[in-house]
Motif scaffolding. Structure first.
Motif, PDB file in Angstrom:
ATOM      1  N   ALA A  48       2.726  -9.491   8.444  1.00 25.59           N
ATOM      2  CA  ALA A  48       3.570  -9.661   7.261  1.00 25.59           C
ATOM      3  C   ALA A  48       2.773  -9.393   5.980  1.00 25.59           C
ATOM      4  O   ALA A  48       3.286  -8.771   5.045  1.00 25.59           O
ATOM      5  CB  ALA A  48       4.157 -11.070   7.234  1.00 25.59           C
ATOM      6  N   LEU A  49       1.515  -9.861   5.937  1.00 23.06           N
ATOM      7  CA  LEU A  49       0.671  -9.596   4.773  1.00 23.06           C
ATOM      8  C   LEU A  49       0.413  -8.103   4.622  1.00 23.06           C
ATOM      9  O   LEU A  49       0.524  -7.559   3.518  1.00 23.06           O
ATOM     10  CB  LEU A  49      -0.661 -10.336   4.887  1.00 23.06           C
ATOM     11  N   GLN A  50       0.088  -7.431   5.713  1.00 25.96           N
ATOM     12  CA  GLN A  50      -0.176  -5.991   5.669  1.00 25.96           C
ATOM     13  C   GLN A  50       1.042  -5.236   5.146  1.00 25.96           C
ATOM     14  O   GLN A  50       0.932  -4.364   4.293  1.00 25.96           O
ATOM     15  CB  GLN A  50      -0.563  -5.486   7.065  1.00 25.96           C
ATOM     16  N   GLN A  51       2.220  -5.598   5.642  1.00 23.43           N
ATOM     17  CA  GLN A  51       3.465  -4.950   5.211  1.00 23.43           C
ATOM     18  C   GLN A  51       3.731  -5.209   3.733  1.00 23.43           C
ATOM     19  O   GLN A  51       4.128  -4.307   2.991  1.00 23.43           O
ATOM     20  CB  GLN A  51       4.639  -5.463   6.063  1.00 23.43           C
ATOM     21  N   GLN A  52       3.478  -6.445   3.278  1.00 23.81           N
ATOM     22  CA  GLN A  52       3.714  -6.791   1.878  1.00 23.81           C
ATOM     23  C   GLN A  52       2.785  -6.004   0.954  1.00 23.81           C
ATOM     24  O   GLN A  52       3.215  -5.481  -0.076  1.00 23.81           O
ATOM     25  CB  GLN A  52       3.509  -8.294   1.682  1.00 23.81           C
ATOM     26  N   VAL A  53       1.511  -5.896   1.330  1.00 23.83           N
ATOM     27  CA  VAL A  53       0.551  -5.163   0.501  1.00 23.83           C
ATOM     28  C   VAL A  53       0.912  -3.678   0.466  1.00 23.83           C
ATOM     29  O   VAL A  53       0.873  -3.042  -0.596  1.00 23.83           O
ATOM     30  CB  VAL A  53      -0.889  -5.375   1.024  1.00 23.83           C
ATOM     31  N   GLU A  54       1.297  -3.108   1.607  1.00 25.66           N
ATOM     32  CA  GLU A  54       1.659  -1.690   1.644  1.00 25.66           C
ATOM     33  C   GLU A  54       2.896  -1.405   0.795  1.00 25.66           C
ATOM     34  O   GLU A  54       2.954  -0.404   0.085  1.00 25.66           O
ATOM     35  CB  GLU A  54       1.897  -1.250   3.090  1.00 25.66           C
ATOM     36  N   SER A  55       3.891  -2.300   0.841  1.00 24.22           N
ATOM     37  CA  SER A  55       5.115  -2.064   0.059  1.00 24.22           C
ATOM     38  C   SER A  55       4.853  -2.224  -1.443  1.00 24.22           C
ATOM     39  O   SER A  55       5.377  -1.450  -2.248  1.00 24.22           O
ATOM     40  CB  SER A  55       6.235  -2.995   0.519  1.00 24.22           C
ATOM     41  N   ILE A  56       4.028  -3.188  -1.839  1.00 19.55           N
ATOM     42  CA  ILE A  56       3.708  -3.355  -3.259  1.00 19.55           C
ATOM     43  C   ILE A  56       2.901  -2.161  -3.753  1.00 19.55           C
ATOM     44  O   ILE A  56       3.088  -1.694  -4.879  1.00 19.55           O
ATOM     45  CB  ILE A  56       2.959  -4.680  -3.496  1.00 19.55           C
ATOM     46  N   SER A  57       2.024  -1.627  -2.910  1.00 18.41           N
ATOM     47  CA  SER A  57       1.226  -0.472  -3.293  1.00 18.41           C
ATOM     48  C   SER A  57       2.114   0.737  -3.573  1.00 18.41           C
ATOM     49  O   SER A  57       1.899   1.461  -4.548  1.00 18.41           O
ATOM     50  CB  SER A  57       0.215  -0.135  -2.195  1.00 18.41           C
ATOM     51  N   ILE A  58       3.125   0.943  -2.746  1.00 17.21           N
ATOM     52  CA  ILE A  58       4.030   2.081  -2.942  1.00 17.21           C
ATOM     53  C   ILE A  58       4.909   1.870  -4.176  1.00 17.21           C
ATOM     54  O   ILE A  58       5.061   2.767  -5.007  1.00 17.21           O
ATOM     55  CB  ILE A  58       4.900   2.313  -1.690  1.00 17.21           C
ATOM     56  N   THR A  59       5.478   0.675  -4.327  1.00 20.70           N
ATOM     57  CA  THR A  59       6.428   0.454  -5.424  1.00 20.70           C
ATOM     58  C   THR A  59       5.740   0.363  -6.789  1.00 20.70           C
ATOM     59  O   THR A  59       6.238   0.906  -7.765  1.00 20.70           O
ATOM     60  CB  THR A  59       7.250  -0.824  -5.190  1.00 20.70           C
ATOM     61  N   PHE A  61       2.343   1.227  -7.568  1.00 22.99           N
ATOM     62  CA  PHE A  61       1.304   2.208  -7.860  1.00 22.99           C
ATOM     63  C   PHE A  61       1.673   3.635  -7.460  1.00 22.99           C
ATOM     64  O   PHE A  61       0.956   4.569  -7.794  1.00 22.99           O
ATOM     65  CB  PHE A  61       0.005   1.828  -7.135  1.00 22.99           C
ATOM     66  N   ASN A  62       2.732   3.805  -6.702  1.00 24.79           N
ATOM     67  CA  ASN A  62       3.133   5.113  -6.168  1.00 24.79           C
ATOM     68  C   ASN A  62       2.006   5.751  -5.350  1.00 24.79           C
ATOM     69  O   ASN A  62       1.857   6.957  -5.331  1.00 24.79           O
ATOM     70  CB  ASN A  62       3.572   6.073  -7.281  1.00 24.79           C
ATOM     71  N   ARG A  63       1.215   4.931  -4.713  1.00 25.04           N
ATOM     72  CA  ARG A  63       0.115   5.390  -3.869  1.00 25.04           C
ATOM     73  C   ARG A  63       0.100   4.525  -2.611  1.00 25.04           C
ATOM     74  O   ARG A  63       0.347   3.327  -2.680  1.00 25.04           O
ATOM     75  CB  ARG A  63      -1.225   5.266  -4.580  1.00 25.04           C
ATOM     76  N   PRO A  64      -0.232   5.110  -1.461  1.00 20.61           N
ATOM     77  CA  PRO A  64      -0.243   4.319  -0.229  1.00 20.61           C
ATOM     78  C   PRO A  64      -1.508   3.467  -0.108  1.00 20.61           C
ATOM     79  O   PRO A  64      -2.574   3.833  -0.604  1.00 20.61           O
ATOM     80  CB  PRO A  64      -0.200   5.375   0.873  1.00 20.61           C
ATOM     81  N   TYR A 112      -8.688  -1.572  -5.776  1.00 17.66           N
ATOM     82  CA  TYR A 112      -8.648  -0.635  -4.658  1.00 17.66           C
ATOM     83  C   TYR A 112      -8.359   0.790  -5.127  1.00 17.66           C
ATOM     84  O   TYR A 112      -9.135   1.719  -4.865  1.00 17.66           O
ATOM     85  CB  TYR A 112      -7.587  -1.112  -3.665  1.00 17.66           C
ATOM     86  N   HIS A 113      -7.254   0.978  -5.829  1.00 17.19           N
ATOM     87  CA  HIS A 113      -6.844   2.337  -6.216  1.00 17.19           C
ATOM     88  C   HIS A 113      -7.797   2.953  -7.245  1.00 17.19           C
ATOM     89  O   HIS A 113      -8.120   4.138  -7.159  1.00 17.19           O
ATOM     90  CB  HIS A 113      -5.414   2.331  -6.740  1.00 17.19           C
ATOM     91  N   LEU A 114      -8.263   2.159  -8.210  1.00 18.94           N
ATOM     92  CA  LEU A 114      -9.183   2.709  -9.211  1.00 18.94           C
ATOM     93  C   LEU A 114     -10.523   3.096  -8.591  1.00 18.94           C
ATOM     94  O   LEU A 114     -11.101   4.123  -8.947  1.00 18.94           O
ATOM     95  CB  LEU A 114      -9.393   1.702 -10.345  1.00 18.94           C
ATOM     96  N   HIS A 115     -11.004   2.302  -7.657  1.00 22.60           N
ATOM     97  CA  HIS A 115     -12.273   2.642  -7.007  1.00 22.60           C
ATOM     98  C   HIS A 115     -12.141   3.919  -6.192  1.00 22.60           C
ATOM     99  O   HIS A 115     -13.019   4.782  -6.222  1.00 22.60           O
ATOM    100  CB  HIS A 115     -12.745   1.489  -6.121  1.00 22.60           C
ATOM    101  N   LEU A 116     -11.043   4.066  -5.479  1.00 18.70           N
ATOM    102  CA  LEU A 116     -10.849   5.260  -4.663  1.00 18.70           C
ATOM    103  C   LEU A 116     -10.643   6.508  -5.519  1.00 18.70           C
ATOM    104  O   LEU A 116     -10.944   7.613  -5.085  1.00 18.70           O
ATOM    105  CB  LEU A 116      -9.673   5.085  -3.708  1.00 18.70           C
ATOM    106  N   LEU A 117     -10.149   6.332  -6.739  1.00 22.77           N
ATOM    107  CA  LEU A 117      -9.970   7.463  -7.642  1.00 22.77           C
ATOM    108  C   LEU A 117     -11.229   7.758  -8.451  1.00 22.77           C
ATOM    109  O   LEU A 117     -11.257   8.719  -9.222  1.00 22.77           O
ATOM    110  CB  LEU A 117      -8.804   7.203  -8.605  1.00 22.77           C
ATOM    111  N   GLY A 118     -12.249   6.935  -8.318  1.00 26.40           N
ATOM    112  CA  GLY A 118     -13.488   7.158  -9.045  1.00 26.40           C
ATOM    113  C   GLY A 118     -13.406   6.746 -10.503  1.00 26.40           C
ATOM    114  O   GLY A 118     -14.138   7.274 -11.338  1.00 26.40           O
ATOM    115  N   ARG A 119     -12.551   5.808 -10.814  1.00 23.34           N
ATOM    116  CA  ARG A 119     -12.413   5.349 -12.195  1.00 23.34           C
ATOM    117  C   ARG A 119     -12.937   3.927 -12.309  1.00 23.34           C
ATOM    118  O   ARG A 119     -13.368   3.332 -11.329  1.00 23.34           O
ATOM    119  CB  ARG A 119     -10.944   5.449 -12.606  1.00 23.34           C
ATOM    120  N   GLY A 120     -12.877   3.347 -13.501  1.00 22.40           N
ATOM    121  CA  GLY A 120     -13.427   2.016 -13.742  1.00 22.40           C
ATOM    122  C   GLY A 120     -12.630   0.937 -13.039  1.00 22.40           C
ATOM    123  O   GLY A 120     -11.513   0.631 -13.435  1.00 22.40           O
ATOM    124  N   TYR A 121     -13.198   0.339 -12.009  1.00 24.50           N
ATOM    125  CA  TYR A 121     -12.498  -0.637 -11.183  1.00 24.50           C
ATOM    126  C   TYR A 121     -12.947  -2.067 -11.443  1.00 24.50           C
ATOM    127  O   TYR A 121     -12.392  -3.003 -10.887  1.00 24.50           O
ATOM    128  CB  TYR A 121     -12.708  -0.319  -9.698  1.00 24.50           C
TER     129      TYR A 121
END
Length: 191
Positions: A48-59, A61-64, A112-121
């Motif tokens: 349930a936690l994994q599903q919640q994090v994945e859905s919040i990431s999509i809605t 951040f528009n990123r998986p 998570y997303h900023l680090h993977l994009l190489g920006r200030g995280y």
């Protein structure tokens, strides 16, 4: 006679800075299984936690979100943690009943997303602050009462009237008041 110049003293050429549009995200690496106080990965609570994090990431951040999100009972006062090496997220199970748990997830997803994009995280980076404000993430974890309180049961006063409360007894023959160097006396000891 020629002298050799060390490679450390040669002038370094500046690396070209990639434009924001040419940056490629880090590839998703397979994560290794972790042991310890983290909830096992096959439980319904974990799924349930994994599903919640994945859905919040999509809605939001528009990123998986392509890594693991796990409960970690060792976390006491923080809402979550992002791991730089394998990109997984840990969350405090005490925070799951908080009304703003989605904001805690958004906070960790910003790292998570900023680090993977190489920006200030990091928390102090402008990119992090701007993205956190844009998605509505929480800046600080709410207090769930997990902080330890110290009971101060020894009460002292000095010859000039300064009051001190201590958790452990003080040797009044050896130590003096830190403010005025006056003599300390034990006023009261709580049981």
């Amino acid at each position: 006679m020629r002298t050799r110049v060390s490679k450390f003293f040669t002038k370094k050429r500046a690396r070209p800075v990639p434009s924001p549009t040419s940056r490629q995200p880090h590839p998703a690496r397979p994560t290794k299984k972790r042991q310890g106080d983290q909830t096992s990965l096959g439980t319904p609570m974990q799924a349930a936690l994994q599903q919640q994090v994945e859905s919040i990431s999509i809605t939001a951040f528009n990123r998986p979100f392509t890594h693991e999100a796990v409960w970690n009972a060792r976390l006491q006062t923080t809402g979550g943690r992002y791991h730089l090496k394998d990109h997984h997220l840990d969350f405090n199970p005490k925070m799951k009943d908080q009304p703003d748990f989605d904001a805690i997830i958004k906070h960790e997803l910003c790292h998570y997303h900023l680090h993977l994009l190489g920006r200030g995280y990091k928390h102090a980076d402008a990119d992090f602050k701007a993205l956190l404000k844009q998605v509505g993430g929480s800046r600080y974890a709410p207090d769930v009462g997990a902080r330890r309180t110290v009971k101060r049961k020894y009460h002292y006063t000095c010859s000039n009237g300064h009051l001190f409360d201590r958790a452990r007894p003080v040797d009044t023959k050896r130590y003096r008041c830190g403010r005025c160097r006056g003599k300390l006396t034990l006023v009261k000891k709580d049981d």
